[in-house]
Design a protein around this motif. Structure first.
Motif, PDB file in Angstrom:
ATOM      1  N   LEU A 267      12.167  82.456  87.013  1.00  0.00           N
ATOM      2  CA  LEU A 267      12.687  83.731  87.495  1.00  0.00           C
ATOM      3  C   LEU A 267      12.802  84.748  86.366  1.00  0.00           C
ATOM      4  N   SER A 268      13.183  84.288  85.180  1.00  0.00           N
ATOM      5  CA  SER A 268      13.253  85.184  84.018  1.00  0.00           C
ATOM      6  C   SER A 268      11.890  85.807  83.756  1.00  0.00           C
ATOM      7  N   GLU A 269      10.861  84.987  83.744  1.00  0.00           N
ATOM      8  CA  GLU A 269       9.513  85.505  83.499  1.00  0.00           C
ATOM      9  C   GLU A 269       9.095  86.496  84.589  1.00  0.00           C
ATOM     10  N   LYS A 270       9.387  86.157  85.838  1.00  0.00           N
ATOM     11  CA  LYS A 270       9.030  87.025  86.962  1.00  0.00           C
ATOM     12  C   LYS A 270       9.725  88.380  86.859  1.00  0.00           C
ATOM     13  N   MET A 271      11.031  88.378  86.605  1.00  0.00           N
ATOM     14  CA  MET A 271      11.784  89.626  86.594  1.00  0.00           C
ATOM     15  C   MET A 271      11.459  90.481  85.373  1.00  0.00           C
ATOM     16  N   VAL A 272      11.236  89.856  84.239  1.00  0.00           N
ATOM     17  CA  VAL A 272      10.856  90.629  83.051  1.00  0.00           C
ATOM     18  C   VAL A 272       9.521  91.331  83.278  1.00  0.00           C
TER      19      VAL A 272
END
Length: 324
Positions: free
Chosen positions: A98-103
């Motif tokens: 999710l971190s990668e997606k949102m960044v």
């Protein structure tokens, strides 16, 4: 609420074994994942009620139709793990993905933490491969609730998170939003809400198009044995707060008595929410929260009131799921 629940169910069992079932009627669309590492072959079923197997090794996933369900905004998942260790591994991957997606999508990742045993379950994030691959500089960290005590007090959720997680990853200090512990409960709640509103204005935090409340990217929550989440306790009037973003409590059933907490309109406006529950002492509350179909509004546990705009996932170990 829908009067019938239809699902497309895929169950994998060890080759040449016979599946056994126990009927369970969930209150809302759920995707079940019970995680076991072994060779499998798939069996496919369609049910008007949902079935869960009887302790034999298996993997189960169900994707349900949401056509007639009015009370659930996003997809709801239920994942059950053999152990808290396996749960923590999966939770780390879930959070990192999710971190990668949102960044990539927003240029930032807004994460809300709770206290309690959740922080221990985040421990895999401070290990390889995640500690060196996550873009920690884009993280913005908040608390769903906090005890009104100094930051170095043993009861502080900030201290718990700092000692077990934040001190071990390179999140920018300016991106960690602790409460002002110099203020009393009411003032601390007002101050935290004001700070959130500034961050919404500056586009660090999104706004929910559906509710108008702040939309955090991910809420990482725990649950107490009584079914409370954040500092929202069963039977307390704060569970019905509809206007405030952040409010305060001076008579918490669990010490310390003075706390601040996000309200349900904010919690349920999150894009993604993970509710992490481990241990047999919480199995009764899990059962009641997931059995909310037959409960009145007043009888719902706080944990049974959670939703998310995109996806809400229960992360359970097998002890917490034992009564399902």
């Amino acid at each position: 609420m829908a009067s019938a629940f239809s699902s497309s169910l895929v169950i994998s069992t060890p080759r040449n074994s016979t599946p056994h079932f126990l009927l369970f009627s969930p209150p809302s669309p759920l995707r079940f994942s019970l995680h076991k590492p072994f060779p499998t072959h798939p069996l496919r079923f369609s049910f008007s009620s949902l079935a869960i197997a009887n302790q034999k090794p298996f993997t189960l996933k169900a994707n349900s139709s949401m056509a007639d369900v009015k009370s659930v905004k996003g997809k709801t998942n239920l994942s059950v793990f053999d152990s808290e260790e396996e749960l923590s591994i999966s939770l780390a991957k879930y959070t990192a993905d999710l971190s990668e997606k949102m960044v990539k999508e927003r240029g930032a990742f807004t994460v809300v933490l709770s206290g309690g045993s959740l922080i221990k379950s985040l421990r895999k994030l401070v290990e390889d491969p995640y500690v060196g691959s996550i873009d920690w500089s884009r993280w913005h960290v908040f608390w769903v609730d906090e005890r009104v005590v100094p930051k170095d007090h043993p009861d502080s959720n900030y201290k718990l998170a700092f000692d077990g997680f934040l001190s071990k990853v390179p999140i920018l200090p300016g991106n960690v939003y602790a409460i002002n512990d110099a203020l009393p409960a009411e003032g601390a709640a007002d101050d935290y809400e004001t700070r959130l509103k500034h961050l919404v204005t500056s586009k660090v935090i999104d706004t929910s198009k559906a509710s108008g409340f702040p939309r955090f990217d991910l809420m990482l929550l725990g649950m107490g044995p009584d079914g409370h989440v954040a500092s929202l306790f069963p039977g307390h009037g704060l569970v019905h707060e509809k206007e405030r973003w952040v409010t305060f409590i001076k008579d918490s059933p669990k010490p310390p008595p003075e706390r601040i907490t996000f309200t349900f309109p904010v919690i349920n406006s999150s894009a993604y929410t993970a509710l992490v529950v481990c241990g047999s002492g919480k199995a009764g509350a899990v059962q009641k929260a997931l059995g909310k179909k037959d409960q009145s509004e007043d009888d719902l546990l706080p944990a049974g009131r959670i939703s998310a705009e995109e996806e809400f996932t229960w992360f359970l170990d097998k002890e917490a799921a034992a009564k399902l």
